[in-house]
Scaffold this active site. Structure first.
Site, mmCIF file in Angstrom:
data_model
loop_
_atom_site.group_PDB
_atom_site.id
_atom_site.type_symbol
_atom_site.label_atom_id
_atom_site.label_comp_id
_atom_site.label_asym_id
_atom_site.label_seq_id
_atom_site.Cartn_x
_atom_site.Cartn_y
_atom_site.Cartn_z
ATOM 1 N NE ARG A 116 -6.343 0.738 -1.563
ATOM 2 C CZ ARG A 116 -5.438 1.450 -0.723
ATOM 3 N NH1 ARG A 116 -4.082 1.078 -0.382
ATOM 4 N NH2 ARG A 116 -6.095 2.105 0.376
ATOM 5 C CG ASN A 156 -2.192 11.626 2.830
ATOM 6 O OD1 ASN A 156 -1.611 10.685 2.418
ATOM 7 N ND2 ASN A 156 -1.879 11.850 4.073
ATOM 8 C CD GLN A 168 -3.138 2.770 6.821
ATOM 9 O OE1 GLN A 168 -3.816 3.051 7.788
ATOM 10 N NE2 GLN A 168 -3.909 2.734 5.535
ATOM 11 N NE ARG A 189 0.333 1.335 3.544
ATOM 12 C CZ ARG A 189 1.180 2.242 3.621
ATOM 13 N NH1 ARG A 189 2.486 1.849 3.796
ATOM 14 N NH2 ARG A 189 0.734 3.591 4.015
ATOM 15 N N GLY A 190 0.266 2.442 -0.129
ATOM 16 C CA GLY A 190 1.128 3.619 -0.074
ATOM 17 C C GLY A 190 1.255 3.796 -1.636
ATOM 18 C CG ASP A 195 -2.772 8.053 -1.227
ATOM 19 O OD1 ASP A 195 -3.054 8.552 -0.139
ATOM 20 O OD2 ASP A 195 -2.538 6.883 -1.457
#
Ligand code: MRU
Length: 371
Positions: free
Chosen positions: A90, A253, A202, A53-54, A243
């Protein structure tokens, strides 16, 4: 970055076997597990299930996923199927679309039998470039941190971050945490307030693990504590990742970023966003058009963790039957942002400043009023 003294990236190709490996972030911080990706389906699953992720790492994983797909079939139809499979994992991080566009462009004009090898080379280049960009963000961010530390009269610089924008969110170094690693290495005293980042935590699971592994002083806080800390003078700056950032500097974000930016604005705390240029969506001016991922309500009604016997377990925290909504990202308008720290340097969050820093990427939006 090193884990137990051994250097790792979050995704890599093993020379001897040609296999692609990832660190399974869903298992952290309780277990450090490596998993192979053997197909585009594996890569898509790893992104959807947030083993990776990220924003930058999602793009890097999609790039390798695309390359793996081409090892099975590399005609135009197979390429389109792989692109669609990976793109639909995503919705918010624009690095995903950017990486897939780049991969397709790198191979589309080649004869079919040459595409698979070319795609593998391109995915590896994309990952190497991510590492270089993030290290450069770290160096530009170091200048910002050093200037603020000079005003702190020798006490540790107090940085508040949200979610995980560390090396785990990229191929290496991270975005928001890259300057933190550089400042720590340069001997600047720092302390990081780590927001837990409900619902997937996270911050608690990944950022705290990264900082702890590197011996960087930090304190975990509940997300709602950020405003109080800023109001009582305990934060010198906020530093987060993103993001998707629009060509006008609106920043999308992890959910909760906006509230921190509002609190920072109200308390005169500088609010910086660190990002590599593939996170800029040059087709959008108005951040309100960024798709916001909505995830399973179960992530809100339940918590995961270790039971007293050290076994991974899930507990319910809400009454059965109570509905829950799980918005994964929010939008921080450009006016609340002190500056964007990019691989080319510090830039204002505005269309004019971004265009001047990246003249090769013109705003490609369809709406003239989209500012
Ligand atoms: O849902 P996630 O964990 O993929 O969200 C990640 C973030 O919001 C990060 O802050 C963002 O991707 C920047 S990472 C360098």
């Amino acid at each position: 970055m090193n884990v137990d003294g051994k250097p790792y990236r979050t995704i890599w190709r093993e020379e001897e076997t040609g296999r692609i490996w990832i660190i399974d972030q869903a298992a952290l911080p309780h277990a450090f597990l490596l998993r192979p990706l053997d197909s585009a389906v594996d890569a898509a699953r790893a992104i959807s299930e947030m083993q990776v992720r990220g924003a930058p790492l999602i793009g890097a994983t999609a790039a390798y996923g695309f390359a793996l797909a081409l090892q099975e079939a590399a005609d135009d139809q197979a390429m389109e199927a792989a692109r669609s499979l990976l793109l639909n994992t995503r919705p918010t991080a624009v690095n995903l679309r950017w990486a897939l566009d780049r991969m397709k462009a790198a191979v589309a004009d080649l004869p079919i039998q040459k595409r698979a090898a070319a795609a593998l080379g391109e995915a590896t280049r994309l990952c190497d470039e991510d590492v270089r960009m993030n290290e450069s963000i770290g160096l530009h961010g170091l200048t910002v941190l050093r200037a603020l530390a000079d005003q702190a009269d020798g006490r540790p610089l107090q940085i508040l971050t949200h979610c995980n924008a560390g090396w785990l969110a990229t191929v290496d170094w991270g975005t928001a945490l890259a300057p933190v690693y550089k400042a720590h290495a340069a001997g600047i005293p720092i302390h990081v307030w780590v927001g837990e980042t409900r619902p997937r935590n996270q911050g608690a699971a990944l950022t705290a693990w990264e900082l702890e592994s590197h011996g960087i002083p930090h304190t975990l806080i509940v997300d709602n504590a950020g405003g109080h800390l800023m109001q009582t003078g305990k934060v010198d700056l906020c530093l987060v990742g993103t993001d998707r950032t629009t060509a006008s500097g609106d920043v999308c974000n992890k959910i909760g970023t906006y509230l921190k930016a509002l609190a920072a604005h109200d308390n005169g705390v500088p609010f910086y966003v660190a990002l590599p240029s593939p996170t800029v969506d040059w087709t959008l001016g108005d951040g309100r058009r960024i798709p916001i991922e909505e995830r399973s309500p179960r992530e809100v009604t339940h918590l995961r963790g270790l039971d007293p016997a050290g076994r991974e377990t899930e507990i319910r925290i809400a009454p059965e039957g109570s509905p829950a909504a799980n918005y994964a990202f929010d939008l921080t308008p450009a006016r609340l942002i002190t500056g964007l720290i990019t691989e080319r340097g510090l830039v204002a969050a505005s269309r004019a400043a971004l265009a001047a820093m990246y003249p090769e990427f013109k705003y490609r939006g369809s709406r003239p009023d989209d500012d």
